[in-house]
Design an enzyme around this catalytic site. Structure first.
Site, PDB file in Angstrom:
ATOM      1  N   ASP A  67      17.171  -8.145 -26.359  1.00  0.00           N
ATOM      2  CA  ASP A  67      16.140  -9.141 -26.634  1.00  0.00           C
ATOM      3  C   ASP A  67      14.826  -8.402 -26.838  1.00  0.00           C
ATOM      4  OD1 ASP A  67      14.195 -11.148 -26.667  1.00  0.00           O
ATOM      5  OD2 ASP A  67      15.363 -12.435 -25.331  1.00  0.00           O
ATOM      6  N   GLU A  86      26.509 -29.006 -40.265  1.00  0.00           N
ATOM      7  CA  GLU A  86      27.092 -29.948 -39.314  1.00  0.00           C
ATOM      8  C   GLU A  86      26.975 -31.371 -39.839  1.00  0.00           C
ATOM      9  OE1 GLU A  86      25.127 -29.294 -35.579  1.00  0.00           O
ATOM     10  OE2 GLU A  86      25.921 -27.273 -35.353  1.00  0.00           O
ATOM     11  N   HIS A 130      28.520 -29.440 -31.252  1.00  0.00           N
ATOM     12  CA  HIS A 130      27.107 -29.317 -30.893  1.00  0.00           C
ATOM     13  C   HIS A 130      26.829 -30.128 -29.625  1.00  0.00           C
ATOM     14  CE1 HIS A 130      22.957 -28.322 -32.793  1.00  0.00           C
ATOM     15  NE2 HIS A 130      22.867 -28.349 -31.475  1.00  0.00           N
ATOM     16  N   ARG A 141      22.346 -21.324 -32.336  1.00  0.00           N
ATOM     17  CA  ARG A 141      22.063 -21.915 -33.643  1.00  0.00           C
ATOM     18  C   ARG A 141      23.155 -21.495 -34.612  1.00  0.00           C
ATOM     19  NH1 ARG A 141      18.893 -25.903 -33.069  1.00  0.00           N
ATOM     20  NH2 ARG A 141      17.935 -25.734 -35.123  1.00  0.00           N
ATOM     21  N   ARG A 152      15.540 -18.392 -21.166  1.00  0.00           N
ATOM     22  CA  ARG A 152      16.013 -19.177 -20.020  1.00  0.00           C
ATOM     23  C   ARG A 152      17.532 -19.285 -19.996  1.00  0.00           C
ATOM     24  NH1 ARG A 152      11.767 -22.376 -22.081  1.00  0.00           N
ATOM     25  NH2 ARG A 152       9.998 -22.728 -20.675  1.00  0.00           N
TER      26      ARG A 152
END
Length: 318
Positions: A172, A261, A280, A232, A152
């Protein structure tokens, strides 16, 4: 039911409480950072709402009452999925709460790099007023955009950014041909990196993608390229990125996510003049936060009502 929030940056948890109250369920809040803390807090809970806390074999063994883990977010790499399957525990996520926000953030970062907005801003703050005070700029229509991951978010980012470029190539392996966007040329991963002047990442973190972008892939980029990651943090080897910046292979990098993080503040990449780093935040808007919280809680509510959460990742025992 007793529903435990293991950890959450959102306070107060009124949205979650309101959703769960529809079924008469109790909401309990903890502040866990380690698996041991989750294991202790989860005893007696029927379901977990999890943001960052790890949910491991230790947790499932210590808290056999837990039958569902619902994660605030898309990625479930903090949950041991194999252990969940062994224990018959459902795992659910929220796959669609911030699609527009993340795509917008990725494109905004990409355009900021292409126009060297951070460098031009620093020049003005240093009282240097000249159009060329910063990195050399190139016309994107003479270059190729690479998009790795065309779910998406990747598709929306490609749709928005590709018109600025001369061509767009994507990779992909999970996307079938009949779902492939017509404006994106399909290519292998190494070919994307070899041809693209700018690459934006939109991949899940798995055992296969951990550390995917390292020295080998970065070496394939044309000299003076750009890299954007809003997906990520574990996809990218930060030390390899630093080497690519210092060699000139990368002209700039934009990262919204990091392997750890908050980061190691002493890492040279954190303060690097050609690194654009955000905390983030790509997913965030006031609306997306509210949607995320409600949907994570609704996974629990629907599971209690029907025996299945809205967005199952691992199917547990009934």
């Amino acid at each position: 039911m007793r529903v435990l929030v293991t950890d959450a940056e959102y306070e107060p948890l009124d949205l979650e409480a309101a959703v769960l109250a529809e079924g008469g369920h109790e909401l309990v809040v903890a502040h866990c950072r380690t698996a041991a803390e989750v294991a202790q807090a989860a005893r007696g809970a029927d379901a977990l709402l999890v943001q960052y806390a790890p949910v491991t074999e230790e947790v499932f063994a210590a808290a056999p009452s837990v039958r569902l883990v619902s994660r605030y977010g898309v990625g479930v790499d903090g949950v041991d999925l194999d252990a969940a399957r062994r224990h018959g525990v459902w795992v659910a996520n929220v796959p669609d709460y911030g699609v527009a926000e993340v795509a917008l953030h990725a494109v905004a970062m990409l355009l900021a790099l292409l126009r060297d907005l951070p460098g031009r801003d620093r020049a003005v703050r240093e009282h240097r007023w000249h159009y060329a005070a910063g990195a050399p700029l190139h016309r994107p229509s003479t270059r190729v955009l690479g998009v790795v991951g065309l779910g998406r978010i990747g598709r929306l980012a490609a749709e928005r950014a590709a018109p600025w470029f001369g061509a767009c190539v994507g990779h992909d392996p999970a996307l079938p041909d009949d779902a492939w966007p017509p404006s994106v040329e399909r290519a292998g991963l190494e070919e994307v990196f070899a041809r693209a002047y700018a690459v934006t990442l939109h991949l899940p973190l798995t055992a296969r993608t951990q550390g995917l972008v390292g020295d080998a892939l970065l070496a394939r980029l044309p000299v003076g390229s750009h890299l954007v990651n809003t997906s990520r943090g574990g996809l990218v080897d930060l030390d390899a990125v630093l080497r690519a910046l210092e060699s000139g292979r990368l002209a700039g990098v934009a990262l919204d996510v990091l392997p750890s993080e908050p980061p190691d503040w002493d890492h040279p990449l954190v303060g690097h003049p050609r690194a654009l780093i955000t905390p983030h935040a790509a997913w965030y808007s006031q609306e997306s936060e509210a949607e995320l919280r409600r949907k994570a809680a609704r996974n629990v509510l629907e599971w209690a009502r029907t025996g299945e959460p809205l967005h199952p990742v691992v199917r547990g025992r009934s």
